[in-house]
Write an enzyme that holds these catalytic residues in place. Structure first.
Site, mmCIF file in Angstrom:
data_model
loop_
_atom_site.group_PDB
_atom_site.id
_atom_site.type_symbol
_atom_site.label_atom_id
_atom_site.label_comp_id
_atom_site.label_asym_id
_atom_site.label_seq_id
_atom_site.Cartn_x
_atom_site.Cartn_y
_atom_site.Cartn_z
ATOM 1 N N ASN A 1 0.346 -6.020 -1.607
ATOM 2 C CA ASN A 1 -0.797 -5.817 -0.893
ATOM 3 C C ASN A 1 -1.793 -5.013 -2.248
ATOM 4 O O ASN A 1 -1.801 -3.971 -2.231
ATOM 5 C CB ASN A 1 -0.902 -5.112 0.323
ATOM 6 C CG ASN A 1 -2.007 -4.731 1.071
ATOM 7 O OD1 ASN A 1 -3.139 -5.346 0.562
ATOM 8 N ND2 ASN A 1 -2.365 -3.988 1.862
ATOM 9 N N LYS B 1 -4.900 -4.764 -1.960
ATOM 10 C CA LYS B 1 -6.083 -3.748 -1.166
ATOM 11 C C LYS B 1 -7.480 -4.273 -2.009
ATOM 12 O O LYS B 1 -7.210 -5.337 -2.506
ATOM 13 C CB LYS B 1 -5.688 -2.546 -1.131
ATOM 14 C CG LYS B 1 -4.205 -2.168 -0.595
ATOM 15 C CD LYS B 1 -3.902 -0.736 -0.133
ATOM 16 C CE LYS B 1 -2.647 -0.714 0.300
ATOM 17 N NZ LYS B 1 -2.316 0.666 0.837
ATOM 18 N N HIS C 1 -3.043 -4.037 9.197
ATOM 19 C CA HIS C 1 -2.906 -3.215 8.138
ATOM 20 C C HIS C 1 -3.354 -1.601 8.955
ATOM 21 O O HIS C 1 -4.463 -1.849 9.334
ATOM 22 C CB HIS C 1 -3.155 -3.301 6.927
ATOM 23 C CG HIS C 1 -2.719 -2.402 5.708
ATOM 24 N ND1 HIS C 1 -3.356 -1.268 5.662
ATOM 25 C CD2 HIS C 1 -1.821 -2.569 4.827
ATOM 26 C CE1 HIS C 1 -2.665 -0.527 4.498
ATOM 27 N NE2 HIS C 1 -1.694 -1.389 4.386
ATOM 28 N N GLU D 1 -4.966 0.730 7.379
ATOM 29 C CA GLU D 1 -6.423 0.911 6.616
ATOM 30 C C GLU D 1 -7.483 0.206 7.483
ATOM 31 O O GLU D 1 -8.552 0.701 7.881
ATOM 32 C CB GLU D 1 -6.231 0.569 5.148
ATOM 33 C CG GLU D 1 -5.709 1.490 4.587
ATOM 34 C CD GLU D 1 -5.033 0.941 3.127
ATOM 35 O OE1 GLU D 1 -5.333 -0.090 2.769
ATOM 36 O OE2 GLU D 1 -3.992 1.608 2.747
ATOM 37 N N GLU E 1 4.921 -0.065 8.292
ATOM 38 C CA GLU E 1 4.328 0.934 7.426
ATOM 39 C C GLU E 1 3.887 2.517 7.889
ATOM 40 O O GLU E 1 2.969 2.471 8.792
ATOM 41 C CB GLU E 1 3.155 0.263 6.768
ATOM 42 C CG GLU E 1 3.427 -0.843 6.029
ATOM 43 C CD GLU E 1 2.428 -1.256 5.278
ATOM 44 O OE1 GLU E 1 2.876 -1.535 3.923
ATOM 45 O OE2 GLU E 1 1.208 -1.247 5.442
ATOM 46 N N GLY F 1 0.295 5.286 0.127
ATOM 47 C CA GLY F 1 -0.573 5.670 -1.015
ATOM 48 C C GLY F 1 -0.488 7.311 -1.037
ATOM 49 O O GLY F 1 -1.000 7.749 -2.005
ATOM 50 N N SER G 1 4.403 3.889 -0.319
ATOM 51 C CA SER G 1 4.968 4.200 -1.346
ATOM 52 C C SER G 1 6.338 3.719 -1.965
ATOM 53 O O SER G 1 7.167 4.659 -2.662
ATOM 54 C CB SER G 1 5.044 5.842 -1.354
ATOM 55 O OG SER G 1 3.737 6.461 -1.054
HETATM 56 P P1 13P Z 1 1.566 1.982 -0.957
HETATM 57 O O1 13P Z 1 2.736 1.247 -1.490
HETATM 58 O O2 13P Z 1 0.384 2.256 -2.146
HETATM 59 O O3 13P Z 1 1.759 3.025 -0.389
HETATM 60 O O4 13P Z 1 0.962 1.024 -0.011
HETATM 61 C C1 13P Z 1 1.535 0.686 0.997
HETATM 62 C C2 13P Z 1 0.713 -0.408 1.892
HETATM 63 O O5 13P Z 1 -0.034 -0.067 2.483
HETATM 64 C C3 13P Z 1 1.143 -1.669 1.528
HETATM 65 O O6 13P Z 1 0.357 -2.637 2.658
#
Ligand code: 13P
Length: 255
Positions: free
Chosen positions: A13, A15, A98, A100, A170, A176, A216
């Site tokens: 992903n 982002k 997601h 976010e 997640e 992150g 992560s």
């Molecule tokens: P990270 O791997 O940067 O923690 O992000 C995970 C994520 O949100 C994948 O959709």
């Protein structure tokens, strides 16, 4: 608990990262790095990089996905992208729900459900994200919360359509932050998700559904997470932006 019954899928992903030119560069590096992978490989790029990504990935083992989709077919929805616009480009996957998007863009379980259904109706494969915040984990409601998110996201989704659904667990506190869930924590929740899928669709569908972990995940912790019985892949953020880091996770998943 038979992993052979389901696909292992490593999805990146990206982002809000990479211009179309930068995306093309990363894909050029990824193609040889993941060639012959022992798992399915997906990259979910920003909308603006999708045409370049689809073009570059043609004839390779890399599948292309978007990070969001609107639930209406067309109309006065300024700034939105429909499922048909994605399939028309040759996009095969889309992420819904997601954290976010839930946190910053007012996404709710109901809109996650609408997006998921619209994407499935258009023929896309959907990676549906669920997961608890740190407060919810500390309150001891993780399992109830994730069960609810799964149940609402999948309202009206048929057993047949479940062949094109992946669930990504997640935990919000692990995204992150560099703070990965332990393999046991990931397994516990992924197993709970499989139980709710069994309640909704029966054990065969539950056993055939890919459940990813995300948060992560990197080359250093992928082995341990992917060794768990109910962890069938990963949704990778930060580590998907570098070809070598992403390829190392793909290699771990293919073992
Ligand atoms: P990270 O791997 O940067 O923690 O992000 C995970 C994520 O949100 C994948 O959709």
């Amino acid at each position: 608990m038979d992993k052979a019954k389901r696909r292992t899928v490593i999805a990146g992903n990206w982002k809000m990262n990479k211009t179309a030119r930068q995306a093309a560069e990363l894909i050029d590096a990824l193609i040889p790095a993941v060639q012959g992978a022992g798992c399915d490989v997906v990259i979910c790029t920003p909308f603006t990089s999708l045409p370049a990504a689809v073009e570059k990935c043609k004839g390779t083992n890399i599948h292309v996905g978007a990070q969001n989709v609107h639930f209406e077919a067309n109309g006065a929805y300024t700034g939105e992208i429909s499922a048909e616009m994605l399939t028309d480009l040759g996009v095969e996957y889309v992420i819904t729900g997601h954290s976010e998007r839930r946190q910053y863009f007012a996404e709710t379980d109901e809109t996650v459900n609408k997006r998921t259904r619209a994407a499935l109706a258009a023929g896309l494969q959907v990676i549906v994200c669920v997961g608890e915040s740190l407060t919810q984990r500390e309150q001891g409601v993780t399992e109830e919360l994730v069960r609810l998110q799964v149940k609402i996201a999948l309202q009206g989704v048929s057993a047949q359509e479940m062949q094109r659904v992946i669930i990504a667990y997640e935990p919000v506190w692990a995204i992150g932050t560099g703070r990965t869930a332990t393999a046991d924590q990931a397994q516990e929740v992924c197993a709970a998700i499989r139980r709710v899928l069994a309640e909704l669709y029966g054990q065969d569908v539950a056993d055939a559904t890919t459940i990813q972990y995300g948060g992560s995940m990197n080359a250093g912790n992928a082995d341990e997470l992917l060794a768990k019985a109910d962890v069938d892949g990963g949704l990778i953020g930060g580590a998907s932006l570098k070809a070598d880091a992403f390829a190392a996770i793909v290699a771990a998943a293919g073992k």
